[in-house]
Write a protein that holds these residues in place. Sequence first.
Motif, PDB file in Angstrom:
ATOM      1  N   ALA A   1      -3.286  14.450  -6.040  1.00 46.11           N
ATOM      2  CA  ALA A   1      -3.559  14.677  -4.618  1.00 46.11           C
ATOM      3  C   ALA A   1      -4.912  14.092  -4.230  1.00 46.11           C
ATOM      4  CB  ALA A   1      -3.501  16.171  -4.309  1.00 46.11           C
ATOM      5  N   LEU A   2      -5.915  14.244  -5.092  1.00 50.43           N
ATOM      6  CA  LEU A   2      -7.225  13.653  -4.798  1.00 50.43           C
ATOM      7  C   LEU A   2      -7.163  12.132  -4.779  1.00 50.43           C
ATOM      8  CD1 LEU A   2      -9.679  15.945  -6.787  1.00 50.43           C
ATOM      9  CD2 LEU A   2      -9.412  15.763  -4.314  1.00 50.43           C
ATOM     10  N   SER A   3      -6.325  11.554  -5.638  1.00 50.03           N
ATOM     11  CA  SER A   3      -6.192  10.091  -5.626  1.00 50.03           C
ATOM     12  C   SER A   3      -5.551   9.618  -4.325  1.00 50.03           C
ATOM     13  CB  SER A   3      -5.411   9.602  -6.840  1.00 50.03           C
ATOM     14  OG  SER A   3      -4.059   9.980  -6.765  1.00 50.03           O
ATOM     15  N   GLU A   4      -4.622  10.397  -3.785  1.00 47.58           N
ATOM     16  CA  GLU A   4      -4.048  10.062  -2.475  1.00 47.58           C
ATOM     17  C   GLU A   4      -5.132  10.076  -1.399  1.00 47.58           C
ATOM     18  OE1 GLU A   4      -0.961   9.231  -1.332  1.00 47.58           O
ATOM     19  OE2 GLU A   4       0.008   9.302  -3.286  1.00 47.58           O
ATOM     20  N   CYS A   5      -6.002  11.081  -1.454  1.00 51.75           N
ATOM     21  CA  CYS A   5      -7.110  11.154  -0.487  1.00 51.75           C
ATOM     22  C   CYS A   5      -7.980   9.912  -0.571  1.00 51.75           C
ATOM     23  CB  CYS A   5      -7.968  12.389  -0.745  1.00 51.75           C
ATOM     24  SG  CYS A   5      -7.167  13.941  -0.419  1.00 51.75           S
ATOM     25  N   VAL A   6      -8.329   9.525  -1.774  1.00 57.95           N
ATOM     26  CA  VAL A   6      -9.195   8.360  -1.972  1.00 57.95           C
ATOM     27  C   VAL A   6      -8.499   7.090  -1.482  1.00 57.95           C
ATOM     28  CG1 VAL A   6     -10.274   6.912  -3.745  1.00 57.95           C
ATOM     29  CG2 VAL A   6     -10.500   9.403  -3.846  1.00 57.95           C
ATOM     30  N   LEU A   7      -7.233   6.930  -1.830  1.00 58.86           N
ATOM     31  CA  LEU A   7      -6.503   5.730  -1.403  1.00 58.86           C
ATOM     32  C   LEU A   7      -6.441   5.617   0.119  1.00 58.86           C
ATOM     33  CD1 LEU A   7      -3.530   5.671  -3.935  1.00 58.86           C
ATOM     34  CD2 LEU A   7      -5.340   3.968  -3.721  1.00 58.86           C
ATOM     35  N   TYR A   8      -6.130   6.707   0.796  1.00 59.11           N
ATOM     36  CA  TYR A   8      -6.024   6.654   2.252  1.00 59.11           C
ATOM     37  C   TYR A   8      -7.391   6.525   2.919  1.00 59.11           C
ATOM     38  CZ  TYR A   8      -1.034   7.092   2.568  1.00 59.11           C
ATOM     39  OH  TYR A   8       0.300   6.829   2.497  1.00 59.11           O
ATOM     40  N   PHE A   9      -8.433   7.087   2.310  1.00 58.78           N
ATOM     41  CA  PHE A   9      -9.776   6.912   2.848  1.00 58.78           C
ATOM     42  C   PHE A   9     -10.196   5.448   2.747  1.00 58.78           C
ATOM     43  CE2 PHE A   9     -14.417   6.895   2.404  1.00 58.78           C
ATOM     44  CZ  PHE A   9     -14.765   7.473   3.622  1.00 58.78           C
TER      45      PHE A   9
ATOM     46  N   PHE B   1       0.833  -1.204   0.000  1.00 62.11           N
ATOM     47  CA  PHE B   1       0.000   0.000   0.000  1.00 62.11           C
ATOM     48  C   PHE B   1       0.872   1.261   0.000  1.00 62.11           C
ATOM     49  CE2 PHE B   1      -2.100   3.410   2.347  1.00 62.11           C
ATOM     50  CZ  PHE B   1      -3.185   3.635   1.514  1.00 62.11           C
ATOM     51  N   ILE B   2       1.909   1.280   0.812  1.00 60.18           N
ATOM     52  CA  ILE B   2       2.820   2.438   0.847  1.00 60.18           C
ATOM     53  C   ILE B   2       3.464   2.630  -0.520  1.00 60.18           C
ATOM     54  CG2 ILE B   2       4.963   3.334   1.846  1.00 60.18           C
ATOM     55  CD1 ILE B   2       2.606   3.532   3.754  1.00 60.18           C
ATOM     56  N   TRP B   3       3.874   1.554  -1.149  1.00 63.58           N
ATOM     57  CA  TRP B   3       4.488   1.661  -2.475  1.00 63.58           C
ATOM     58  C   TRP B   3       3.482   2.159  -3.507  1.00 63.58           C
ATOM     59  CZ3 TRP B   3       7.285  -3.713  -2.284  1.00 63.58           C
ATOM     60  CH2 TRP B   3       8.395  -3.616  -1.431  1.00 63.58           C
ATOM     61  N   ILE B   4       2.240   1.708  -3.421  1.00 61.54           N
ATOM     62  CA  ILE B   4       1.212   2.158  -4.366  1.00 61.54           C
ATOM     63  C   ILE B   4       0.930   3.649  -4.179  1.00 61.54           C
ATOM     64  CG2 ILE B   4      -1.254   1.961  -4.915  1.00 61.54           C
ATOM     65  CD1 ILE B   4      -0.954  -1.067  -4.458  1.00 61.54           C
TER      66      ILE B   4
END
Length: 159
Positions: free
Chosen positions: A96-104, A53-56
């Motif tokens: 940046a929005l994709s990071e938000c979605v991934l972490y959510f 997950f961190i790598w993705i």
Amino acid sequence: MKQNELARSLKLFISLTCIILAIVALVIVPIYGRDIASEYPEYSYMFYPCLIFIWITAIPFYGALFEGWKISNEINNDNSFSKKNMDSLNKIRRYALSECVLYFIAAIILLFLNLLHPSILIIILFIIFVAMCISVFTAVLAHLVQKACDLKDENDLTI
């Protein structure tokens, strides 16, 4: 600050950020993950999923840094207010929005697995908050660059 100096400073910052992220994602996170897995063997099954997950999540981050590199090239070429920069800023916003979605999604999965410790939740919320701030900031910058580009084009057409 001259444009060449600004572009060099941006490229130096981007290069250092790339190196630091690589060290964190490829060296520090696996070391601490193994330490946590050995200290708490009941969570050892989560080592590889969390590491992957961190790598993705590093992929969109590197994409945004690449777009920042392209913006610094345009600044160096005295082309700060261009359609290319506006497009790059919009791509950074989407990253940046994709990071938000991934972490959510990660928070929801951890919640269902009953692994969402309050400290992990705080870290995830902080990452989502920073990514949302970056997204809003780049959206505003893209709008301003678009307006400046339109004004520049209008000025170029007048005699």
